[in-house]
Design a protein around this motif. Structure first.
Motif, mmCIF file in Angstrom:
data_model
loop_
_atom_site.group_PDB
_atom_site.id
_atom_site.type_symbol
_atom_site.label_atom_id
_atom_site.label_comp_id
_atom_site.label_asym_id
_atom_site.label_seq_id
_atom_site.Cartn_x
_atom_site.Cartn_y
_atom_site.Cartn_z
ATOM 1 N N LEU A 107 0.993 -1.275 -0.073
ATOM 2 C CA LEU A 107 0.079 -0.013 0.054
ATOM 3 C C LEU A 107 1.102 1.394 -0.068
ATOM 4 O O LEU A 107 0.538 2.367 -0.857
ATOM 5 C CB LEU A 107 -0.849 -0.063 1.085
ATOM 6 N N GLY A 108 2.071 1.159 0.913
ATOM 7 C CA GLY A 108 2.972 2.302 0.668
ATOM 8 C C GLY A 108 3.550 2.654 -0.616
ATOM 9 O O GLY A 108 3.898 3.594 -0.655
ATOM 10 N N ASN A 109 3.969 1.664 -1.259
ATOM 11 C CA ASN A 109 4.672 1.548 -2.375
ATOM 12 C C ASN A 109 3.728 2.024 -3.684
ATOM 13 O O ASN A 109 4.210 2.909 -4.367
ATOM 14 C CB ASN A 109 5.230 0.197 -2.942
ATOM 15 N N HIS A 110 2.374 1.962 -3.524
ATOM 16 C CA HIS A 110 1.513 2.530 -4.335
ATOM 17 C C HIS A 110 1.067 3.950 -3.929
ATOM 18 O O HIS A 110 0.290 4.707 -4.521
ATOM 19 C CB HIS A 110 0.186 1.848 -4.460
ATOM 20 N N HIS A 111 1.592 4.363 -2.711
ATOM 21 C CA HIS A 111 1.182 5.785 -2.282
ATOM 22 C C HIS A 111 -0.351 5.915 -1.843
ATOM 23 O O HIS A 111 -0.740 6.831 -2.092
ATOM 24 C CB HIS A 111 1.792 6.862 -3.209
ATOM 25 N N TRP A 112 -0.732 4.738 -1.243
ATOM 26 C CA TRP A 112 -2.099 4.994 -0.906
ATOM 27 C C TRP A 112 -2.254 5.213 0.649
ATOM 28 O O TRP A 112 -1.793 4.288 1.269
ATOM 29 C CB TRP A 112 -2.657 3.563 -1.313
ATOM 30 N N PRO A 113 -2.679 6.212 1.042
ATOM 31 C CA PRO A 113 -2.504 6.542 2.322
ATOM 32 C C PRO A 113 -3.475 5.701 3.185
ATOM 33 O O PRO A 113 -4.546 5.475 2.780
ATOM 34 C CB PRO A 113 -3.161 8.107 2.469
ATOM 35 N N ILE A 114 -2.825 5.538 4.372
ATOM 36 C CA ILE A 114 -3.633 4.442 5.301
ATOM 37 C C ILE A 114 -3.467 5.183 6.619
ATOM 38 O O ILE A 114 -2.745 6.073 7.019
ATOM 39 C CB ILE A 114 -2.876 3.224 5.393
ATOM 40 N N ILE A 115 -4.559 4.771 7.626
ATOM 41 C CA ILE A 115 -4.366 4.964 8.823
ATOM 42 C C ILE A 115 -5.168 3.883 9.746
ATOM 43 O O ILE A 115 -6.095 3.386 9.048
ATOM 44 C CB ILE A 115 -5.158 6.506 9.397
ATOM 45 N N ILE A 116 -4.598 3.645 11.001
ATOM 46 C CA ILE A 116 -5.278 2.523 11.794
ATOM 47 C C ILE A 116 -5.936 3.307 12.889
ATOM 48 O O ILE A 116 -5.303 4.018 13.704
ATOM 49 C CB ILE A 116 -4.331 1.568 12.310
ATOM 50 N N GLU A 117 -7.239 3.106 12.917
ATOM 51 C CA GLU A 117 -8.001 3.612 14.228
ATOM 52 C C GLU A 117 -9.002 2.599 14.604
ATOM 53 O O GLU A 117 -9.734 2.087 13.805
ATOM 54 C CB GLU A 117 -8.707 4.963 13.762
ATOM 55 N N ASP A 118 -9.080 2.452 15.899
ATOM 56 C CA ASP A 118 -10.127 1.572 16.523
ATOM 57 C C ASP A 118 -10.116 0.240 15.918
ATOM 58 O O ASP A 118 -11.000 -0.298 15.826
ATOM 59 C CB ASP A 118 -11.609 2.041 16.551
ATOM 60 N N GLY A 119 -8.611 -0.453 15.854
ATOM 61 C CA GLY A 119 -8.662 -1.721 15.270
ATOM 62 C C GLY A 119 -9.055 -1.845 13.823
ATOM 63 O O GLY A 119 -9.155 -2.957 13.152
ATOM 64 N N LYS A 120 -9.374 -0.751 13.259
ATOM 65 C CA LYS A 120 -9.683 -0.733 11.637
ATOM 66 C C LYS A 120 -8.404 -0.122 10.745
ATOM 67 O O LYS A 120 -7.865 0.765 11.163
ATOM 68 C CB LYS A 120 -10.978 -0.154 11.423
ATOM 69 N N LEU A 121 -8.305 -0.572 9.644
ATOM 70 C CA LEU A 121 -7.150 0.049 8.694
ATOM 71 C C LEU A 121 -8.178 0.854 7.728
ATOM 72 O O LEU A 121 -8.789 -0.012 6.972
ATOM 73 C CB LEU A 121 -6.278 -1.164 8.064
ATOM 74 N N TYR A 122 -8.019 2.174 7.611
ATOM 75 C CA TYR A 122 -8.747 2.979 6.753
ATOM 76 C C TYR A 122 -7.689 3.036 5.595
ATOM 77 O O TYR A 122 -6.604 3.474 5.735
ATOM 78 C CB TYR A 122 -9.152 4.169 7.298
#
Length: 177
Positions: A120-135
Motif C-alpha cells: 500500500l505504501g509503495n503505491h502511495h495509498w494513504p492509510i491510518i489505523i484507528e479503533d482496530g480498523k485499517l482505513y
C-alpha cells in the motif's frame, strides 16, 4: 478574475461573531462558499470554484488542514466559507477475534499484513489505523485497491466501505521521499 483567499479569520463553529457575519451576509448572498475534498484540505495552494461559479484560490500553510466552517477573507474583501465534502474510505477489519490456539496463523497473518502495508505504501495509498480498523484513502479506483488487497488472500480480512462526514475527518499518512 480570481478571488484569492490568504487571510484566515477562524471557524464559524468556534467563533460566534464570524458565524453571525456569515449569517447576515447569507441573506444578501454576499459571500463565497466552496466545497473541497478532504484530500485537498491539507494542501497549501488550492484552486477551486465557488458555488456561484467564481474562480477561487486559497493559499495557506501546509502544517494544518482546513476544517468544515473555516472562514477566509479574500484580497477583494469577500468572506469565503469552506465546506468539506463527505469522504468515502475503504475499511479493512478482522471481525472475528483470533484465539490463542491459532498462534501460527496469527503469526502468518501479521507477516501478510506487514507485506500488505508495504505494498500500500509503495503505491502511495494513504492509510491510518484507528479503533482496530485499517482505513485506506481512495486516491484511485476502489476496484484497483481491492484487487491488490485480495491478491494477498489474508484469511478473515473483510473489505468494506464507510462514508465519513467532514466532522469525522481522518488524517491519513503523508508520503514523501
Amino acid at each position: 478574475m480570481i478571488e484569492l483567499a490568504e487571510t484566515y479569520l477562524g471557524n464559524i463553529t468556534e467563533n460566534a461573531s464570524l458565524s453571525k457575519r456569515i449569517e447576515k451576509l447569507s441573506l444578501q448572498e454576499d459571500y463565497l462558499e466552496v466545497y473541497l475534498s478532504q484530500t485537498d484540505s491539507g494542501k497549501g495552494r488550492i484552486h477551486t470554484h465557488s458555488t456561484s461559479g467564481i474562480e477561487v484560490g486559497i493559499v495557506k500553510s501546509r502544517d494544518w488542514s482546513l476544517r468544515e466552517g473555516d472562514i477566509f477573507e479574500t484580497q477583494q474583501g469577500k468572506l469565503l466559507l469552506v465546506h468539506l465534502q463527505e469522504q468515502k474510505v475503504m475499511v479493512l477489519t478482522f471481525p472475528e477475534p483470533v484465539s490463542d490456539a491459532a498462534k501460527e496463523a496469527l503469526h502468518q497473518r501479521a507477516i501478510d499484513l506487514i507485506h500488505l502495508g508495504h505494498v500500500l505504501g509503495n503505491h502511495h495509498w494513504p492509510i491510518i489505523i484507528e479503533d482496530g480498523k485499517l482505513y485506506v484513502e481512495l486516491v484511485v479506483d476502489a476496484e484497483v485497491i481491492e484487487a491488490t488487497i485480495r491478491h494477498f488472500a489474508i484469511p478473515g480480512l473483510d473489505i468494506g466501505y464507510e462514508r465519513l462526514s467532514p466532522q469525522e475527518h481522518l488524517t491519513f499518512s503523508e508520503h514523501a521521499h
